[in-house]
Design a protein around this motif. Structure first.
Motif, PDB file in Angstrom:
ATOM      1  N   SER A   1       0.834  -1.206   0.000  1.00 55.55           N
ATOM      2  CA  SER A   1       0.000   0.000   0.000  1.00 55.55           C
ATOM      3  C   SER A   1       0.867   1.253   0.000  1.00 55.55           C
ATOM      4  CB  SER A   1      -0.926   0.018   1.224  1.00 55.55           C
ATOM      5  OG  SER A   1      -1.875  -1.011   1.120  1.00 55.55           O
ATOM      6  N   ALA A   2       1.945   1.244   0.768  1.00 59.69           N
ATOM      7  CA  ALA A   2       2.834   2.407   0.858  1.00 59.69           C
ATOM      8  C   ALA A   2       3.558   2.669  -0.468  1.00 59.69           C
ATOM      9  CB  ALA A   2       3.854   2.194   1.979  1.00 59.69           C
ATOM     10  N   LEU A   3       3.792   1.627  -1.246  1.00 56.11           N
ATOM     11  CA  LEU A   3       4.491   1.789  -2.528  1.00 56.11           C
ATOM     12  C   LEU A   3       3.689   2.659  -3.495  1.00 56.11           C
ATOM     13  CD1 LEU A   3       7.020   0.934  -4.133  1.00 56.11           C
ATOM     14  CD2 LEU A   3       5.701  -1.043  -4.949  1.00 56.11           C
ATOM     15  N   ARG A   4       2.384   2.708  -3.311  1.00 56.69           N
ATOM     16  CA  ARG A   4       1.519   3.510  -4.183  1.00 56.69           C
ATOM     17  C   ARG A   4       1.987   4.966  -4.246  1.00 56.69           C
ATOM     18  NH1 ARG A   4      -2.806   6.850  -4.365  1.00 56.69           N
ATOM     19  NH2 ARG A   4      -4.390   6.419  -5.955  1.00 56.69           N
ATOM     20  N   GLU A   5       2.357   5.516  -3.107  1.00 54.26           N
ATOM     21  CA  GLU A   5       2.791   6.914  -3.046  1.00 54.26           C
ATOM     22  C   GLU A   5       4.008   7.152  -3.938  1.00 54.26           C
ATOM     23  OE1 GLU A   5       1.734  10.542  -2.072  1.00 54.26           O
ATOM     24  OE2 GLU A   5       0.657   8.774  -1.369  1.00 54.26           O
ATOM     25  N   ARG A   6       4.960   6.244  -3.895  1.00 55.29           N
ATOM     26  CA  ARG A   6       6.159   6.373  -4.735  1.00 55.29           C
ATOM     27  C   ARG A   6       5.831   6.169  -6.208  1.00 55.29           C
ATOM     28  NH1 ARG A   6      10.048   2.209  -2.745  1.00 55.29           N
ATOM     29  NH2 ARG A   6      11.225   2.872  -4.559  1.00 55.29           N
ATOM     30  N   ALA A   7       4.807   5.371  -6.494  1.00 55.89           N
ATOM     31  CA  ALA A   7       4.446   5.072  -7.886  1.00 55.89           C
ATOM     32  C   ALA A   7       3.716   6.226  -8.569  1.00 55.89           C
ATOM     33  CB  ALA A   7       3.575   3.814  -7.933  1.00 55.89           C
ATOM     34  N   LEU A   8       3.235   7.194  -7.797  1.00 55.96           N
ATOM     35  CA  LEU A   8       2.490   8.313  -8.383  1.00 55.96           C
ATOM     36  C   LEU A   8       3.297   9.071  -9.435  1.00 55.96           C
ATOM     37  CD1 LEU A   8       0.619   9.733  -5.266  1.00 55.96           C
ATOM     38  CD2 LEU A   8      -0.401   8.690  -7.302  1.00 55.96           C
TER      39      LEU A   8
END
Length: 165
Positions: free
Chosen positions: A115-122
């Motif tokens: 879930s936290a990886l989503r922020e970096r993927a933006l």
């Protein structure tokens, strides 16, 4: 890597139908390979391959899903999808659990790290848009046209399927 041929803008006479640069499938293939090259670089920092990124996109959007539904979203069969999910599980981004209602069904869930990886993927879509040189409206138009093409080809494939003859 060689440059792709210059596209022909006029309707080709029948004699030219078998020219490589007359094939829409080749244009799509070449564009796909070019996208993969850009994604490979961008996704390296996230520790994802392009197919793994697609799995994560669906899970970020839809939440927990059975493998079957995940495959439907991605147009992948379980034989292709299962190894992707296993690698994501090994990386600590997802977890798989058998359904308590149906032992045959496996639910895929994001972990906290996934879930936290989503922020970096933006940043990935922003950089892809910049790499295309297209405006957002042009991307939307292209997606709509490709969706129409996919729908038409799916229908044509169904018509050509042996059980329909």
């Amino acid at each position: 890597m060689t440059a792709s041929p210059t596209p022909r803008t006029t309707t080709a006479p029948e004699a030219d139908w078998l020219r490589l640069d007359s094939q829409i499938c080749f244009s799509l293939h070449a564009a796909s390979r070019a996208f993969n090259g850009v994604y490979r670089v961008l996704l390296k920092d996230l520790g994802l391959t392009y197919p793994q990124y697609l799995v994560m996109l669906v899970l970020w959007e839809q939440g927990d899903l059975p493998v079957k539904r995940l495959g439907e979203h991605l147009r992948l069969d379980s034989g292709t999808l299962s190894p992707l999910v296993k690698r994501l599980e090994g990386a600590g981004l997802v977890r798989r659990e058998r359904s308590t209602h149906d032992e045959r069904s496996v639910q895929v869930q994001l972990t906290e790290e996934g879930s936290a990886l989503r922020e970096r993927a933006l940043e990935v879509p922003r950089r892809i848009l910049a790499a295309t040189g297209f405006e957002p409206a042009e991307i939307g138009d292209l997606r709509a046209r490709l969706d129409r093409l996919t729908t038409a080809l799916d229908a044509a494939a169904l018509e050509e399927a042996p059980e329909h003859h």
